[in-house]
Write a protein that holds these residues in place. Structure first.
Motif, short mmCIF file in Angstrom:
data_model
loop_
_atom_site.label_atom_id
_atom_site.label_comp_id
_atom_site.label_asym_id
_atom_site.label_seq_id
_atom_site.Cartn_x
_atom_site.Cartn_y
_atom_site.Cartn_z
N SER A 10 0.98 -1.24 -0.07
CA SER A 10 0.04 0.06 0.04
C SER A 10 0.86 1.16 -0.02
CB SER A 10 -0.88 -0.03 1.37
OG SER A 10 -1.84 1.11 1.34
N ARG A 192 -5.01 -0.71 1.74
CA ARG A 192 -5.05 0.08 0.43
C ARG A 192 -6.41 0.66 0.45
NH1 ARG A 192 -2.65 -4.73 -1.82
NH2 ARG A 192 -4.32 -5.58 -2.37
N THR A 275 -9.35 -5.80 -7.71
CA THR A 275 -7.86 -5.18 -7.61
C THR A 275 -7.18 -5.43 -8.76
OG1 THR A 275 -7.78 -5.97 -5.38
CG2 THR A 275 -5.69 -5.51 -6.17
N PRO A 511 -1.21 -5.46 -6.99
CA PRO A 511 -0.68 -4.39 -6.46
C PRO A 511 0.65 -3.74 -7.04
CG PRO A 511 -1.67 -5.37 -4.55
CD PRO A 511 -1.74 -6.45 -5.70
#
Length: 560
Positions: A10, A192, A275, A511
């Protein structure tokens, strides 16, 4: 010790004193027995589990957003009929309610812990539910988050439970740092969603002394201990600059001179699609299908499987979706696929494709479901087999795919023998996908689950880079694409090296996609190739990393 290295999940930087979250719920004694009233003891256990479920749901409602869904899923775990049945059985044998709950969760915990990185990331969820129920039954308090802190703190833990994470006040916590977890853990997901910098999989984090000032970088994964004011200011400026760079790095993956490198996401089921799409994945490079098969005495039906596969295929119209058929055996036992007998070393026994070829109906059913799911969609379905050692296995899998109507069939390169003879395997299959985690495990005889051997799992090991290069060369000679779906692809510097080695696509936890996209866009293909040559000249993982980074100047723009 001035810095620790973990996985940034994050982005952003957090600075403040360390507050450690340590669970102290005791394990109920193994020899504890109840007074003889089994029904009353079973009722106590069920009440505790229901109280836990209700509390989790209430926390989710208060938190809202992603937390509501995460905690609702945990509440369902607490109410699982299979769990209740196991508790009943254990209490019937004399165990106390607390011990029965503890042992019943242990069965599911082991199952998830051995089911690969994606599902292993859910172990913390189970542990949290177990501890909350056991605490109620033993009458002991469950440790919570620090309260009344004078300034924003960096929360450090072995892992974080969603029930605690969801109710964190954003103004009180500067960052999360955990020793365990991964890009798909609920700590990462909620961090996140809340916009809190987070670093997971950071060895040594819980050894940091309480109150130590630390600087956690949720993009690079670096945790600095007792940083100077200048280092804090530099990190904050770099984070701001990096965010601007990442915001500008959009679209398909490619190098600075326009060489296309598709960037794909590793997923464990439809729940991971938001995501992946948010991070602009161009498709799926590894769809782990184990979640459909875990904790079942019979395999899922073709219809069940088709629905789960179709949802992912429809999310990427025109894109690539690479599905790995069931990878069972060894550390992923399934009740309906028992091993042929006692295996002294299951990791070297019947697992992956070996097990599926011995249990043809399971393989045939999965391939049929995949072929049906692809009908009427525009996604490019590609199906691959895990743990292929040689040509005969590859040919047998491809034949099974063709018979089921699956047009594109490939294999994972996870065994050194397959990498060494990639030139033989290339003509027999449609594509290669390198699983760097298992390839490292078998190359260095280092079990992935043994923490003391983690250095041998470093994907920068020159011997591993050599095997990747051999695989890519074999694929190129046969005119076949060669991707990497191990989390090695999530390292921006290593991603450039992999491209330089001849890898044609990269797949990772979603991510990590923005940083990898940005890193590639700052280097030409020639620079990637030069970095790959340099890395292979190193004699250790650290040397390989340093030699490669020295030829990748664009990483400085990303403060990596």
């Amino acid at each position: 010790m001035e810095r620790l290295n973990g996985t940034g999940v994050s982005p952003g930087v957090g600075y403040g004193p360390v507050h450690r979250l340590v669970s102290t719920v005791p394990e109920p004694p193994a020899d504890a027995v109840h007074t003889g009233d089994a029904e009353a003891e079973k009722a106590r256990a069920m009440v505790a589990l229901e109280e836990v479920a209700a509390d989790l749901e209430a926390r989710g409602e208060r938190a809202g957003g992603d937390a509501r869904e995460v905690l609702a899923a945990q509440a369902m775990m607490a109410r699982d009929p299979g769990l209740a049945g196991d508790v009943d059985l254990l209490v019937g044998r004399g165990a106390t309610a607390a011990r029965a709950v503890y042992e019943a969760f242990g069965k599911y915990r082991e199952m998830l812990a051995g089911a690969g990185a994606y599902l292993a990331a859910r172990v913390a969820d189970l542990d949290d539910i177990r501890d909350r129920a056991v605490a109620r039954l033993l009458g002991v308090p469950l440790p919570g988050l620090p309260e009344g802190a004078a300034r924003p703190y960096v929360l450090v833990a072995r892992d974080l439970a969603p029930a605690d994470t969801a109710l964190i006040d954003r103004g009180s916590v500067a960052a999360f740092v955990t020793e365990e977890g991964g890009p798909t853990s609920h700590t990462a997901i909620l961090a996140r969603a809340m916009g809190i910098p987070a670093v997971v999989a950071c060895p040594g984090a819980t050894t940091i002394e309480e109150g130590t000032l630390v600087l956690a970088d949720g993009a690079s994964g670096v945790v600095r201990l007792s940083p100077t004011d200048e280092e804090v200011e530099t990190a904050r400026n770099a984070a701001s600059a990096r965010e601007a760079v990442l915001a500008a790095a959009t679209g398909p993956g490619c190098t600075a001179d326009g060489y296309e490198v598709p960037l794909l996401a590793n997923i464990g089921g439809p729940a991971d699609l938001p995501t992946a799409l948010e991070n602009e994945a161009q498709g799926v490079g590894l769809y782990r299908t184990e979640f459909l098969f875990l904790d079942r005495t019979t395999p899922p039906t073709v219809d069940e499987q088709e629905a789960a596969y179709r949802e992912v295929l429809e999310a990427f119209p025109g894109g690539r979706v690479v599905v790995r058929v069931l990878d069972a055996g060894a550390d992923k036992p399934l009740a309906f696929l028992p091993p042929p007998g006692e295996e002294p070393n299951p990791a070297l026994g019947e697992r992956g494709l070996r097990m599926l070829l011995r249990n043809r109906p399971t393989l045939t059913g999965q391939l049929e479901a995949l072929a049906r799911a692809a009908q009427g969609t525009t996604a490019k379905l590609q199906v691959m087999a895990p743990m292929v050692a040689g040509l005969a296995e590859a040919e047998e899998f491809v034949a099974a795919c063709r018979a089921a109507g699956v047009e594109t069939a490939g294999i994972m390169i996870e065994i050194p023998a397959a990498a060494i003879r990639a030139s033989d395997l290339g003509p027999a299959v449609d594509f290669f996908s390198i699983g760097t985690n298992d390839l490292a495990q078998y190359t260095f005889a280092a079990d992935r689950q043994v923490g003391s051997l983690s250095a041998l799992q470093d994907p920068w090991q020159p011997a591993l880079l050599d095997l990747i290069a051999m695989t890519a060369e074999g694929a190129k000679a046969a005119g076949r694409p060669c991707g990497v779906c191990g989390e090695a692809a999530a390292d921006p510097a290593l991603a450039c090296v992999l491209v330089g080695l001849g890898v044609t696509s990269l797949s990772m936890g979603a991510p990590a996609l923005p940083l990898v996209r940005a890193a590639l866009s700052r280097h030409t293909r020639a620079q990637c190739e030069a970095a790959a040559v340099a890395a292979r000249q190193g004699q250790t993982a650290d040397e390989a990393r340093d030699l490669a980074r020295g030829l990748l100047p664009g990483l400085s723009d990303l403060a990596l």
